[in-house]
Design an enzyme around this catalytic site. Sequence first.
Site, PDB file in Angstrom:
ATOM      1  N   LEU A   1      40.124  11.042  26.499  1.00 38.27           N
ATOM      2  CA  LEU A   1      39.044  11.413  27.412  1.00 38.27           C
ATOM      3  C   LEU A   1      39.301  10.673  28.723  1.00 38.27           C
ATOM      4  O   LEU A   1      39.829   9.563  28.722  1.00 38.27           O
ATOM      5  CB  LEU A   1      37.670  10.991  26.858  1.00 38.27           C
ATOM      6  CG  LEU A   1      37.093  11.782  25.685  1.00 38.27           C
ATOM      7  CD1 LEU A   1      35.746  11.188  25.268  1.00 38.27           C
ATOM      8  CD2 LEU A   1      36.922  13.268  26.034  1.00 38.27           C
ATOM      9  N   ASP A   2      38.891  11.294  29.828  1.00 35.70           N
ATOM     10  CA  ASP A   2      39.033  10.642  31.132  1.00 35.70           C
ATOM     11  C   ASP A   2      38.303   9.305  31.144  1.00 35.70           C
ATOM     12  O   ASP A   2      37.299   9.123  30.443  1.00 35.70           O
ATOM     13  CB  ASP A   2      38.437  11.517  32.239  1.00 35.70           C
ATOM     14  CG  ASP A   2      39.254  12.771  32.523  1.00 35.70           C
ATOM     15  OD1 ASP A   2      40.377  12.871  32.003  1.00 35.70           O
ATOM     16  OD2 ASP A   2      38.754  13.626  33.268  1.00 35.70           O
ATOM     17  N   LEU A   3      38.772   8.414  32.000  1.00 38.09           N
ATOM     18  CA  LEU A   3      38.125   7.121  32.228  1.00 38.09           C
ATOM     19  C   LEU A   3      36.612   7.263  32.414  1.00 38.09           C
ATOM     20  O   LEU A   3      35.823   6.520  31.826  1.00 38.09           O
ATOM     21  CB  LEU A   3      38.744   6.489  33.490  1.00 38.09           C
ATOM     22  CG  LEU A   3      37.995   5.358  34.192  1.00 38.09           C
ATOM     23  CD1 LEU A   3      37.997   4.109  33.328  1.00 38.09           C
ATOM     24  CD2 LEU A   3      38.600   5.065  35.557  1.00 38.09           C
TER      25      LEU A   3
END
Length: 211
Positions: free
Chosen positions: A58-60
């Site tokens: 998942l993105d930051l």
Amino acid sequence: VYRPTDAQPRLIHHDDQILVVDKPEGLLSVPGRGEDRADCLIARLRGAFPTVLLVHRLDLDTSGVMVFALTPHAQRHLGRQFEARQVRKSYVARLWGRLEPRTGTVDQPLMVDWPNRPRQMIHPEGRPAQTGWRVIRASDAETRVRLNPLTGRSHQLRVHMAHLGHPILGDPLYASGAAADFPRLMLHAETLRLRHPETNVTMTFSAEVPF
């Protein structure tokens, strides 16, 4: 500058094959380049689960459900499910403005915007990317939607919503002005449905939306 959150991942499920957690926003899934980007979700999990293996990211700035493998067999099995698009992912997002109609699909290929990395962009020579949406509720100011990515491209949901003219609130890369002025990216991986690598039973995991 990367300042990882102090918030810790919340354990949703674990057995001898898989580990499912609720990732806090503001934490990398895996280490970035450089020692200052070493603090990440998988590093924090390794203390309690030494055999933890990456399956997806998942993105930051995105929070929500992530599955990790605890054995090489589970990693291969889950990896094949992701590649074959058999894993069902559902996200909740808050978007700028009123999105209409109430349901639809974005079908726009994506590729990296090299001069502006890590930004992605829609490009005819990009990789195929499809995102389905369903409006939960809407006002003139904002729309709460459930997003179902049919593909798993980097920043896919963020680029597709911005392409519709309704960027995700708080998006530091694809929103601007008042739409970007929120304390976090309003994107959360709410549910993940997959087959257990040992039993082949379909399981669904959820993490409560924090906004």
